[in-house]
Design an enzyme around this catalytic site. Structure first.
Site, mmCIF file in Angstrom:
data_model
loop_
_atom_site.group_PDB
_atom_site.id
_atom_site.type_symbol
_atom_site.label_atom_id
_atom_site.label_comp_id
_atom_site.label_asym_id
_atom_site.label_seq_id
_atom_site.Cartn_x
_atom_site.Cartn_y
_atom_site.Cartn_z
ATOM 1 N N HIS A 235 0.860 -1.180 0.000
ATOM 2 C CA HIS A 235 0.000 0.000 0.000
ATOM 3 C C HIS A 235 0.900 1.235 0.000
ATOM 4 O O HIS A 235 2.024 1.215 0.510
ATOM 5 C CB HIS A 235 -0.873 -0.027 1.256
ATOM 6 C CG HIS A 235 -1.956 1.001 1.305
ATOM 7 N ND1 HIS A 235 -1.706 2.326 1.607
ATOM 8 C CD2 HIS A 235 -3.293 0.908 1.118
ATOM 9 C CE1 HIS A 235 -2.849 2.996 1.606
ATOM 10 N NE2 HIS A 235 -3.822 2.170 1.310
ATOM 11 N N CYS B 284 -4.737 2.396 -3.957
ATOM 12 C CA CYS B 284 -3.544 2.905 -3.263
ATOM 13 C C CYS B 284 -2.396 1.895 -3.344
ATOM 14 O O CYS B 284 -1.635 1.703 -2.389
ATOM 15 C CB CYS B 284 -3.853 3.251 -1.799
ATOM 16 S SG CYS B 284 -5.006 4.614 -1.612
ATOM 17 N N GLN C 231 -4.857 -5.241 6.765
ATOM 18 C CA GLN C 231 -5.776 -6.165 6.117
ATOM 19 C C GLN C 231 -5.734 -7.553 6.739
ATOM 20 O O GLN C 231 -6.415 -8.468 6.252
ATOM 21 C CB GLN C 231 -5.441 -6.260 4.627
ATOM 22 C CG GLN C 231 -5.550 -4.961 3.863
ATOM 23 C CD GLN C 231 -6.984 -4.492 3.693
ATOM 24 O OE1 GLN C 231 -7.926 -5.247 3.887
ATOM 25 N NE2 GLN C 231 -7.155 -3.231 3.328
ATOM 26 N N ASP D 292 2.770 -4.382 8.189
ATOM 27 C CA ASP D 292 1.530 -3.623 8.001
ATOM 28 C C ASP D 292 0.380 -4.627 8.078
ATOM 29 O O ASP D 292 0.140 -5.385 7.141
ATOM 30 C CB ASP D 292 1.562 -2.919 6.643
ATOM 31 C CG ASP D 292 0.232 -2.262 6.284
ATOM 32 O OD1 ASP D 292 -0.713 -2.321 7.098
ATOM 33 O OD2 ASP D 292 0.140 -1.694 5.182
ATOM 34 N N LYS E 75 -10.811 -0.672 9.652
ATOM 35 C CA LYS E 75 -10.930 -1.931 8.908
ATOM 36 C C LYS E 75 -11.316 -3.087 9.836
ATOM 37 O O LYS E 75 -11.674 -4.162 9.367
ATOM 38 C CB LYS E 75 -9.630 -2.241 8.181
ATOM 39 C CG LYS E 75 -9.223 -1.177 7.168
ATOM 40 C CD LYS E 75 -8.012 -1.591 6.387
ATOM 41 C CE LYS E 75 -7.373 -0.425 5.651
ATOM 42 N NZ LYS E 75 -8.251 0.221 4.678
#
Length: 420
Positions: free
Chosen positions: A136, A377, A216, A213, A239
């Site tokens: 991302h 993104c 997700q 990261d 999220k």
């Protein structure tokens, strides 16, 4: 065996409970353009259950005050709930200590905090940061900005045509100049689950710290930062069925203790005088000013909500939905799924020959279907795959097979319109 298969060894029967979970989300009961809403954009932002909405409303109605500095009852109550939220996050990702949990405005700010604080004392001209082509923009741009300032180089590990990152690709990028590996746990554009445990172990063999990261990932699967041995792990509340404006930076205690402040202001100081300022220990050193108090409380409520259902149960349901949707989409003429990694989270990106993704998304909206279109993104991965963008359907715990059936029927109608 893939990582997700190890984490989630059992599957659920067809009746997964998603219908009852869906009832917890008031926004999903509405109609869009006269059609029942089918929300397939959870990878951008998940919707919020009533338990989160009620927790934040209750706080604003009964307990709101600024935290840490007040001696009155409301301030004491607000402080207690804010710090209880920190403890809830710590338990959720199995961090070792509450002070390893820093609240930020989102994962983007968490990565910028690391680039500004950790990066400026650990990275110098000629040093390298290994990322991947799947990242991302939030895990690319902050490091590029630092690279321009400090002469640091970004080294992207290549992906396969299926959208996978192999350990060999990571290994090929590691050199004596590598000072950080920063990779996604799950790729937002394609849904690929990266082998982060193995990547961390590989980097640690060369004493290289690793940032994951997890935006997700935390909404789809259990995450244990100590089992992974992650040095840093970031994610966003919005999220994870929580509010926007709140995120988390987890860092190992020793690493955080060595980092200078990211911003200056109230509550991150021990004392201030015109001759100098001393700073608090983490986490408060990194939380200057009035924080997002209600949002932290909302995040804790979201964590409690998914915990009540069970992350393994959510993961099993989403695997079933992903498999069902993948089979249905493969039956649509001239549709091509983009990103066919063997280990995926509940995301499907696709293109239809002769149709622009934004046109598909606009027409699907007229059928009440909410999807995301564009580069998500993640422009470098689109460039790598030779695409300007895709249509992305992303699923959550509230996604049902009926949603998928409505989506596929609408997509067939839209495809016919665009190719007539």
């Amino acid at each position: 065996m893939t990582q997700s298969a190890e984490l989630f060894p059992c599957a659920l029967p067809r009746t997964s409970g998603a219908e009852s979970w869906r009832a917890d989300f008031p926004i999903l009961a509405q109609q869009i353009h006269g059609k029942p809403l089918v929300y397939l954009d959870s990878a951008a932002s998940a919707q919020k259950p009533k338990q989160v909405l009620e927790a934040m409303d209750r706080f604003y109605r009964n307990d709101y005050a600024n935290i840490h500095r007040g001696v009155h009852e409301l301030s004491q109550r607000a402080t207690q709930q804010y710090e209880a939220a920190r403890a809830a996050v710590r338990r959720f990702i199995n961090a070792g200590h509450d002070h390893e949990i820093i609240f930020t405005r989102g994962a983007t700010e968490a990565i910028n905090l690391l680039a500004s604080s950790w990066g400026r004392i650990n990275l110098n001209a000629g040093d390298e940061i290994v990322i991947t082509e799947l990242e991302h923009h939030a895990n690319i741009v902050p490091w590029q900005m630092l690279a321009l300032e400090r002469g640091v180089k970004l080294v992207p590990a290549k992906i396969t045509d299926e959208g996978e990152v192999t350990l060999d690709a990571i290994r090929a990028c590691l050199t004596s100049r590598t000072k950080l590996v920063a990779v996604a746990h799950v790729a937002n554009a394609l849904g690929t689950v990266l082998p982060v445990a193995e990547i961390i172990a590989l980097a640690h063999m060369q004493n290289i710290p690793v940032l994951i990261d997890g935006c997700q990932a935390v909404c789809h699967m259990p995450v244990d930062v100590r089992a992974l041995d992650a040095d840093f792990y970031v994610f966003s509340g919005h999220k994870l069925y929580g509010p926007s404006g709140i995120g988390v930076l987890y860092g190992k205690a020793a690493l955080l203790a060595a980092m200078p402040p990211y911003q200056g202001g109230g509550d991150m100081i021990e004392s201030v005088s015109f001759s100098g300022t001393t700073f608090k220990e983490p986490p408060h050193r990194f939380e200057a000013g009035t924080p997002a108090i209600a949002e932290a409380i909302g995040l804790a409520a979201a964590i409690d909500y998914v915990g009540t259902i069970g992350m393994n149960r959510i993961a099993a349901h989403e695997r079933e939905i992903l498999a069902y949707a993948t089979e249905k989409l493969r039956g649509i003429n001239r549709l091509r799924i983009v990103g066919t990694a063997r280990d995926k989270a509940a995301v499907i990106s696709f293109v239809i020959d002769g149709a622009h993704p934004s046109d598909i998304g606009t027409l699907l909206d007229q059928h009440g279907i909410a999807v995301r279109t564009g580069h998500h993104c993640a422009q470098p991965v689109m460039e790598r795959l030779g695409l300007s963008g895709t249509v992305r359907a992303s699923f959550g715990l509230y996604t049902t097979k009926d949603d998928i059936d409505r989506f596929v029927a609408a997509l067939e109608a839209v495809r016919g319109m665009l190719q007539a």
